[in-house]
Design a protein around this motif. Sequence first.
Motif, mmCIF file in Angstrom:
data_model
loop_
_atom_site.group_PDB
_atom_site.id
_atom_site.type_symbol
_atom_site.label_atom_id
_atom_site.label_comp_id
_atom_site.label_asym_id
_atom_site.label_seq_id
_atom_site.Cartn_x
_atom_site.Cartn_y
_atom_site.Cartn_z
ATOM 1 N N GLU A 107 29.532 49.538 46.926
ATOM 2 C CA GLU A 107 28.776 50.714 46.225
ATOM 3 C C GLU A 107 29.622 52.072 46.487
ATOM 4 O OE1 GLU A 107 24.726 51.319 47.310
ATOM 5 O OE2 GLU A 107 23.969 49.314 47.286
ATOM 6 N N GLY A 108 29.434 52.841 45.561
ATOM 7 C CA GLY A 108 30.193 54.147 45.732
ATOM 8 C C GLY A 108 31.945 53.941 45.040
ATOM 9 N N ILE A 109 32.081 52.889 44.599
ATOM 10 C CA ILE A 109 33.473 52.687 43.768
ATOM 11 C C ILE A 109 33.195 52.147 42.417
ATOM 12 C CG2 ILE A 109 35.414 51.338 44.006
ATOM 13 C CD1 ILE A 109 35.365 50.958 46.782
ATOM 14 N N ALA A 110 33.625 53.171 41.490
ATOM 15 C CA ALA A 110 33.289 52.889 40.004
ATOM 16 C C ALA A 110 34.234 51.894 39.440
ATOM 17 C CB ALA A 110 33.583 54.210 39.286
ATOM 18 N N GLY A 111 33.667 51.029 38.532
ATOM 19 C CA GLY A 111 34.499 49.912 38.220
ATOM 20 C C GLY A 111 34.645 48.452 38.837
ATOM 21 N N GLY A 112 34.049 48.799 40.089
ATOM 22 C CA GLY A 112 34.285 47.714 41.070
ATOM 23 C C GLY A 112 33.365 46.380 40.744
ATOM 24 N N SER A 113 32.422 46.548 40.207
ATOM 25 C CA SER A 113 31.645 45.681 39.628
ATOM 26 C C SER A 113 31.704 45.158 38.235
ATOM 27 C CB SER A 113 29.930 45.910 39.950
ATOM 28 O OG SER A 113 29.823 45.932 41.397
ATOM 29 N N TRP A 114 31.587 43.942 38.007
ATOM 30 C CA TRP A 114 31.954 43.467 36.416
ATOM 31 C C TRP A 114 31.646 42.069 36.043
ATOM 32 C CZ3 TRP A 114 35.188 39.548 37.254
ATOM 33 C CH2 TRP A 114 36.190 39.544 38.024
ATOM 34 N N SER A 115 31.639 41.731 34.984
ATOM 35 C CA SER A 115 31.003 40.386 34.605
ATOM 36 C C SER A 115 32.083 39.689 33.490
ATOM 37 C CB SER A 115 29.761 40.313 34.179
ATOM 38 O OG SER A 115 29.600 38.902 33.754
ATOM 39 N N ALA A 116 32.639 38.689 33.540
ATOM 40 C CA ALA A 116 33.624 38.139 32.587
ATOM 41 C C ALA A 116 33.011 36.834 32.087
ATOM 42 C CB ALA A 116 34.916 37.843 33.170
ATOM 43 N N GLY A 117 33.036 36.603 30.958
ATOM 44 C CA GLY A 117 32.477 35.436 30.276
ATOM 45 C C GLY A 117 31.334 35.759 29.413
ATOM 46 N N PRO A 118 30.495 34.605 29.068
ATOM 47 C CA PRO A 118 30.480 33.357 29.564
ATOM 48 C C PRO A 118 31.369 32.512 28.680
ATOM 49 C CG PRO A 118 28.784 33.752 28.136
ATOM 50 C CD PRO A 118 29.336 35.025 28.217
#
Length: 686
Positions: A497-508
């Motif tokens: 939390e607090g870091i932009a762009g650190g969460s993502w999803s690739a696929g499916p």
Amino acid sequence: MAAVLRPFLSRWGVGAHTAVWCALILGGCTDDSIGVGSAGRGLLEVEPAVVDFGRVFEGVWVERRLNVRSTGRLAVTYRSQFVGEAPGFVLVNPDGELAPGNEVVLSLFYRPSQTGPIEALLEMVPDDPESPPAQVRILGEGRPVPDCEDGNGCTLDRFDMDREVCVHEAARLPCDDFNECTVNDVCVEGICLGEGANCNDNDVCTDDLCDPQQGCVHRLVAECDDGNPCTVDSCNPVQGCRNETLPDGTPCDDFEQCTEGDICILGACRGVEVPEGADCDDGNPCSTDEQCIQGTCRDPLFDPPGIGDIAFDSRVGPLAPGSTENPLITPDNAVFVGTSTIVKAFDECGDLVWTASVASSRFGGAVLLPASLSVPVGNLVVDIDPTTGNILSSLGVEDALPPSMLPGSSTVQVLDMAARASGALVLAVERTGGGEREGFIMEIDSLHRVATTFVALGPRVARRVVIDRDESLVLLVRSGPLEGAAAPERVVRLGIEGIAGGSWSAGPLEAARSDLSLGAAGEVFWTHGLTRISSRGDLSTLVQAPSLAAERERGAALTFGPWIWTLEPGSSGGFLRARTSTGAIAVDIPLSDAAPATTPVIDAQGRILVLDARGVLRAFDADGQRLFETDLGLGTPVGTAALALTGDGMIIAVVDDRIIGVQGFAPLAFSSWPKHRRDNFGTGHR
């Protein structure tokens, strides 16, 4: 008279016997005499009669409401009291007065001061001694607050009481990266980074090095060390190297096991041979009767294995699912494996050390910590003492799951686990019932006392859980059945939390079974084909996805030095390939006679080891040159298997129902297991 008064008196709740008594003896009843009946008293009624606070975290206030009514004909003054011990329960405004027919709403609070269930009785006692007290049964259970420390000095860790989840929030703080070769360490986007230390001592006679554990090291230039313990090696800035001979009689060490009294004579270290048959130690823990024989320390009944030789072959029994994916090795080279009914520990010589009666149905998710071997068993996480095999604790996770729409007969199981640096665990959990399923990611605190739900995945489940270098979670999420048929899979990263762009999803992408691993720079390698995903979610396809029929032949990618090593299918057998960062083939090793059965491992010198489907163990150098081939003598094709390396370079093959040790070259540098850089703390696994 009684017959006449009875209907009237009954309106006020006066009994028949009282009516007769009033009529015949007193000749009638006055207004005061009505108070003798129950309706003439000050009576209380409380709802609800049972208050269940449920499970509440220690130190958290939870409120419930009580409705208190006056049901008598007279005003009632009351006082409230808890009967017996009632730690943590508080009633606001416990005493009061109510007019007839009135009611009041009171607040009852519970703030657990201890863990475990508790039951108390609350009484509201009217001032009329003949009026019965109103009683409320109170239930609650104290839950310990999770220790949310994740081991990352760049996050502020706290437990969010409202959401009941651990929160790890990035902060710009001074930190310690535990690397003595850096200075001025500071947190940058959740990672502790430091400036390189200056180790230059301005002395031409030293090689200036930096060891991450020791810091700056200044060694005499290599040419000055003549390897003779009877000389003093030095370097003069003008004269260069000097090797001065020590005086005769100076004690020294000739590094021979079967000599004693070593001294320098004419510049050479010499010792006196001990008597034939004297006890000695050859340094091999698998030899038991070492003695000096013709000046050499050895066990006459023990033949130490050479490189590529089988050192031991131990029967384990039918292995639990995942055991052949997850060999766990301790710093003293013990190996843990799980069967369907038991967990076993073997030493580096292949001897059984202990057994633990734990049905390790998902041993592929087991995690080795310094103080415990944590094993998923259905809906439980069981901690085992890695030294003795004793059961330390058992924690159920289903009570921490949110309410479900699945039927009451639903089942919960832990599919996979990974460890944070603090020893906290992250779990992939599946709940099924009525042909439906739900997936969750859960956390268990570092003390392994409390389980909490981190995120709900809906009808999908995480088949793999990996923890990145900044303590972010990387998940391999699957929408279809776990095994067999092709189903959509995606890689998901849950950043800090607090870091932009650190969460993502690739696929499916449709896959029969893909895999993932972590690179040295924090990138993720997804082996549906070969895709590199940066820590910010940028995708680079290095190899196009193969056909689904060949998907199972591909294991996790390994990074070592400049190369990315992968197993790739072929028309017959397959290939072990090293690819560059762009996907170009740098080293191509054909495995034409048999398909590979395991993801390779790489030792500290960059040698690659792989087991094929015929049960042949092969070793190659970093350029692809074959070093040895060893047939493990299985007799049948390999079903599932895994490779690992102990700290002293023994190759461990867990295959079918056996553990086979083969003498290797060096300790482990990299494998796809364990799934976190700090699983197997203190070993070569990283």
